[in-house]
Structures are given as C-alpha cells and as structure tokens.
Write an enzyme that holds these catalytic residues in place. Sequence first.
Site, short mmCIF file in Angstrom:
data_model
loop_
_atom_site.label_atom_id
_atom_site.label_comp_id
_atom_site.label_asym_id
_atom_site.label_seq_id
_atom_site.Cartn_x
_atom_site.Cartn_y
_atom_site.Cartn_z
N ASN A 287 0.88 -1.18 0.00
CA ASN A 287 0.00 0.00 0.00
C ASN A 287 0.91 1.22 0.00
O ASN A 287 1.50 1.56 1.02
CB ASN A 287 -0.88 -0.04 1.25
N GLY B 290 2.66 2.19 10.80
CA GLY B 290 3.68 3.23 10.67
C GLY B 290 4.43 3.57 11.95
O GLY B 290 5.14 4.57 12.01
N SER C 40 3.44 -2.19 10.35
CA SER C 40 4.89 -2.30 10.60
C SER C 40 5.47 -3.67 10.24
O SER C 40 6.35 -4.17 10.92
CB SER C 40 5.20 -1.96 12.06
N GLU D 107 -6.88 4.72 7.92
CA GLU D 107 -6.67 6.13 7.60
C GLU D 107 -7.90 6.74 6.94
O GLU D 107 -8.10 7.95 6.98
CB GLU D 107 -5.41 6.28 6.73
N GLU E 144 -5.38 -4.80 10.74
CA GLU E 144 -4.34 -3.80 10.93
C GLU E 144 -4.61 -3.02 12.22
O GLU E 144 -5.42 -2.06 12.20
CB GLU E 144 -4.33 -2.82 9.76
N HIS F 110 -9.55 1.18 4.98
CA HIS F 110 -8.27 1.37 5.69
C HIS F 110 -8.49 2.31 6.87
O HIS F 110 -9.30 3.24 6.77
CB HIS F 110 -7.22 1.93 4.72
N LYS G 203 0.11 4.22 -0.25
CA LYS G 203 -0.57 5.40 0.32
C LYS G 203 -0.37 6.60 -0.61
O LYS G 203 -0.32 6.42 -1.82
CB LYS G 203 -0.08 5.64 1.75
P1 PGA Z 1 2.92 0.26 7.60
O1 PGA Z 1 1.43 0.50 7.04
O2 PGA Z 1 3.43 -1.03 7.02
O3 PGA Z 1 3.71 1.46 7.13
O4 PGA Z 1 2.80 0.19 9.09
C1 PGA Z 1 0.53 -0.56 6.86
C2 PGA Z 1 -0.77 -0.07 6.31
O5 PGA Z 1 -1.24 1.01 6.69
O6 PGA Z 1 -1.39 -0.75 5.46
#
Ligand code: PGA
Length: 250
Positions: free
Chosen positions: A11, A173, A212, A99, A167, A97, A13
């Site tokens: 992803n 992140g 992560s 976010e 997640e 997601h 983003k």
């Molecule tokens: P990350 O994000 O691997 O940077 O923690 C995962 C995600 O949001 O899908």
Amino acid sequence: MSSVRKMIVGNWKMNGGSAALNEARVLASELAQTPSRARVAICPPATLVHRLATTLEDSPVEVGGQDCRAEAAGAYTGCVSAEMMADAGASLVIVGHSERRAGFREDDALICRKVEAAVRAGLEPIVCVGETLEEREAGQALEVVGRQVRQSLPKSLSGRPFAVAYEPVWAIGTGHTPTLEQIAEIHGEIRTILRETHGEAGGRAPILYGGSVKPDNARDILSTAEVGGALVGGASLKAQDFLGIIRAVG
Ligand code: PGA
C-alpha cells in the site's frame, strides 16, 4: 489453516510519482528471475494505477486501488469509482483502511457499500479492520474487530474472492507490532466470524496482517496461525524491502 497462496500487498498510500514505476520494474524483474510462491500486488495512488498496470502487464504482480467510491459514476468531485479503478487496470481494491475510517469518517455501513461496489466492478476487495490503542488497552480489541468484520462485509461477498486485513491502528507506521499470540488470537476470531457469516468462502478468504511489517519480522508473522499474507505500507515503497517480505513466504 487455508491452503490459499499467501498474499503480499503493498500500500503506497499517498507516495510515489513517475519515478516509483522504476521500483515496480525492479520488483517485477527480480520476481521473473526467482519466482515467489506468494501472490503479490501493489496499490499505488490513483494517479499511477493505469501506468503501473501497463508497467506490470507481463509480470505476475497485480495492481490495486487504495479506496473507491460506492457509486459507479456521478457528481462526486475528486472521487474515483470501483468501475474506474477496474477500467484503469486494477484487479483489487483496499476498502476501509483505518486512515480512511479515521480521517474521512468512514463507518462500517459505508465500507460495506464500497465492498459491494468493488464486487459489482469485478474487483477483489481487501477489507481492513483493526482496533485503536485505547480500544486495545480497554480490552476491547476482539469486540471491536469482530463488530467491524460483521458489519463491513456484505453477504454478496459469498462465492467471490475477497480478503480481510487485520491492521491494529497503533501498529501502522509506528514500528510497533502486536505479539504473535495477539495476532493469532485476532486472526482466529476473524476466521470464526467469517465462517459463520460467509460459510465456505469465509473459511478460505485470506486474512492479511498489516502494521509495521518489515523484512526482519515478516517470517514470524507470516507463519502465525491464520495469517494469510501481509498488507505492507512503508516497507513496500522500496523494491528491495518489499522483496525481503515477499521472500519470507518462499
Ligand atoms: P505500515 O502501514 O506497514 O507502514 O505500518 C501498513 C498499512 O497502513 O497498510
């Protein structure tokens, strides 16, 4: 445990322009030389879906969207529909997601409609769920994730390919990950609910872990019970890091 191929999904983003296509080219050529047992996909920003799909045309790497509008077309300035994603060359789409749940106030009912849109457009939805740190600390993780799974996945998914991504919001992140026991507990609960709500299809759907995931923790996470793959943010931006995770599948 299901015998479905593990899925490793990147992803990107809101990262990447034309130069990022080179990372995808490197990835495709490495996988052409040494194929992986995993199913691999990249979900770039909407602006790159078509170009990435063209770049990866002759490779096994699939392309997905990061979100879609529930409606097929209309006066929705700035939005992209599932049909448009499919037309641009996507075969998958991430829906719900955290976010988007947090930053765009998307609730389970809206996410459910977006999943229906993905199915209508012939895209395979990857439906994200996960608890916040407050919810985890209050002992509500199982309950919150369970509710999201029950309410974000429409009945129309039965018989269609789909995936769920667990997640935990506090792991995205941050460099923090749950213990393998915590991952196994939530994935086990998601599997139980999916079997109950979507029968055989629910027993087969891959349940990805996200938050992560890095080359150095991927092997342990991917061999945890009911982990059917990984949804990778930061570590999917560089081909070599992403490959490190893909190679953890074998
Ligand atoms: P990350 O994000 O691997 O940077 O923690 C995962 C995600 O949001 O899908």
